[in-house]
Scaffold this active site. Structure first.
Site, PDB file in Angstrom:
ATOM      1  N   ASP A 132      20.846  41.318  41.126  1.00  0.00           N
ATOM      2  CA  ASP A 132      19.599  40.652  41.523  1.00  0.00           C
ATOM      3  C   ASP A 132      19.887  39.545  42.543  1.00  0.00           C
ATOM      4  O   ASP A 132      18.970  39.059  43.205  1.00  0.00           O
ATOM      5  CB  ASP A 132      18.908  40.017  40.300  1.00  0.00           C
ATOM      6  CG  ASP A 132      17.725  40.844  39.813  1.00  0.00           C
ATOM      7  OD1 ASP A 132      17.190  41.651  40.605  1.00  0.00           O
ATOM      8  OD2 ASP A 132      17.335  40.673  38.643  1.00  0.00           O
ATOM      9  N   GLN A 135      15.326  41.394  33.314  1.00  0.00           N
ATOM     10  CA  GLN A 135      13.984  41.302  33.896  1.00  0.00           C
ATOM     11  C   GLN A 135      13.311  39.980  33.502  1.00  0.00           C
ATOM     12  O   GLN A 135      13.241  39.639  32.325  1.00  0.00           O
ATOM     13  CB  GLN A 135      13.130  42.501  33.432  1.00  0.00           C
ATOM     14  CG  GLN A 135      11.768  42.568  34.071  1.00  0.00           C
ATOM     15  CD  GLN A 135      11.832  42.830  35.587  1.00  0.00           C
ATOM     16  OE1 GLN A 135      12.566  43.679  36.060  1.00  0.00           O
ATOM     17  NE2 GLN A 135      11.061  42.074  36.355  1.00  0.00           N
ATOM     18  N   LYS A 155      12.359  50.707  38.587  1.00  0.00           N
ATOM     19  CA  LYS A 155      13.785  50.552  38.896  1.00  0.00           C
ATOM     20  C   LYS A 155      14.573  51.735  38.349  1.00  0.00           C
ATOM     21  O   LYS A 155      15.467  52.264  39.006  1.00  0.00           O
ATOM     22  CB  LYS A 155      14.309  49.220  38.341  1.00  0.00           C
ATOM     23  CG  LYS A 155      13.769  48.025  39.131  1.00  0.00           C
ATOM     24  CD  LYS A 155      14.009  46.675  38.478  1.00  0.00           C
ATOM     25  CE  LYS A 155      13.292  45.576  39.273  1.00  0.00           C
ATOM     26  NZ  LYS A 155      13.376  44.253  38.659  1.00  0.00           N
TER      27      LYS A 155
END
Ligand code: NAP
Length: 291
Positions: free
Chosen positions: A119, A96, A52
């Protein structure tokens, strides 16, 4: 049979994003800024976050990685989230997953300001997606829809079978495929561990999205000739011949299924790169403001 090349498609989209960021900077605006929170030292999470950060560089974004040991308390993590929610220099951030067991993942997701939830996991974004309002779309399903769109695959009126009903893949991809939109407008069947006759249901599918985490689950006898097969699965299978000691295995028996398909995604190089790309698109949207 055509390969849906996620790697190449994601590169093209990232180049388009980078071009837009260059123009923003030329206008004197600040580049988008994505922050990733990583708790503990899980191998998979480390590599997802590293990818990422690399994608941010490719897009011309600023990125920051906040690392915490796995003994961080839930309250300490919630305090860090509050700081990021209030930081005007941060456009979007991700925590995460998975988190250590003593931390409630839903509580953490709920604590993120939905306007920074790139997200797309916050209930407000999930709800907005469900009723077709603008919002951050969950990255993996959004990436799949982009892949379908970029390859010009007709979805209207098609029967899509989604294998798996998780909140981050199965449910949102089913929602997107059924939306009155293009791509979309499918008749969707969602299968899970209590579904009977999965093989028969799959044989009726024009489009199969496999998101189970069961390597090789979709076999040749489950696929109708000419079907589109999207393989989301990425299970790490031990492989002594690899430097890493493992290889990524999809949910589809690729070698035997591919010859029957009109389009199929490989693993790796299919859905994975598109997922990261969607995160970049969401971060750009966060910078520009979508609410
Ligand atoms: P998950 O939360 O574990 O959900 C798996 C789903 O599959 C559940 O709904 C489960 O049913 C269903 N299932 C499992 N075994 C089954 C079986 N034998 N028959 C029928 N249904 C079965 O998984 P996830 O987070 O959605 O991820 C799925 C896979 O995609 C994993 O391999 C993951 O690593 C991968 N993934 C890849 C990306 C990417 O970017 N490429 C992103 C996210 C996830 P129940 O609900 O009944 O338990």
């Amino acid at each position: 049979m055509n390969i849906l090349d996620g790697k190449q498609t994601a590169s093209a989209i990232k180049a388009e994003i980078a071009e837009e960021v260059t123009q923003m900077i030329e206008r004197g605006e600040r580049a988008p800024h994505l922050v990733a929170i990583l708790v503990g030292h899980d191998g998979g999470s480390e590599s997802y976050v590293a990818n990422k950060v690399k994608a941010c560089e490719a897009c011309g974004f600023n990125s920051s990685l906040l690392r915490f040991n796995d003994d961080i308390t839930e309250q300490q993590l919630l305090d860090e989230i509050k700081k990021l929610n209030e930081d005007a220099d941060v456009d979007g951030f991700i925590v995460q997953l998975p988190l250590p067991k003593h931390i409630n993942e839903q509580k953490v997701t709920d604590a993120i300001d939905f306007r920074k939830d790139v997200d797309g996991f916050h209930p407000i974004n999930v709800g907005r997606l469900s009723i077709g309002l603008p919002g951050f779309r969950s990255a993996t399903p959004a990436g799949i829809m982009d892949l379908i769109e970029r390859y010009g695959i007709e979805t209207k009126g098609k029967h899509a079978v989604v294998l798996g009903r998780s909140n981050i893949v199965g449910k949102p991809i089913a929602t997107l495929l059924m939306q009155k939109a293009q791509p979309g407008d499918c008749t969707v069947t969602v299968c899970h561990s209590s579904t009977r006759n999965i093989k028969e249901i799959c044989r009726e599918a024009d489009i199969i999205v496999a998101a189970l985490g069961r390597p090789g689950f979709v076999t040749e006898d489950m696929v109708k000739p000419g079907a589109v097969v999207i393989d989301v699965g990425t299970t790490r299978v031990p492989d002594a011949s690899r430097k890493s000691g493992f290889r990524l295995c999809g949910d589809v028996d690729f070698d035997n299924v591919a010859p029957k398909c009109s389009y199929i995604t490989p693993v790796p190089g299919g859905v994975g790169p598109m997922t990261i790309c969607s995160l970049m698109k969401n971060t750009l949207l966060a910078r520009k403001g979508i609410f």
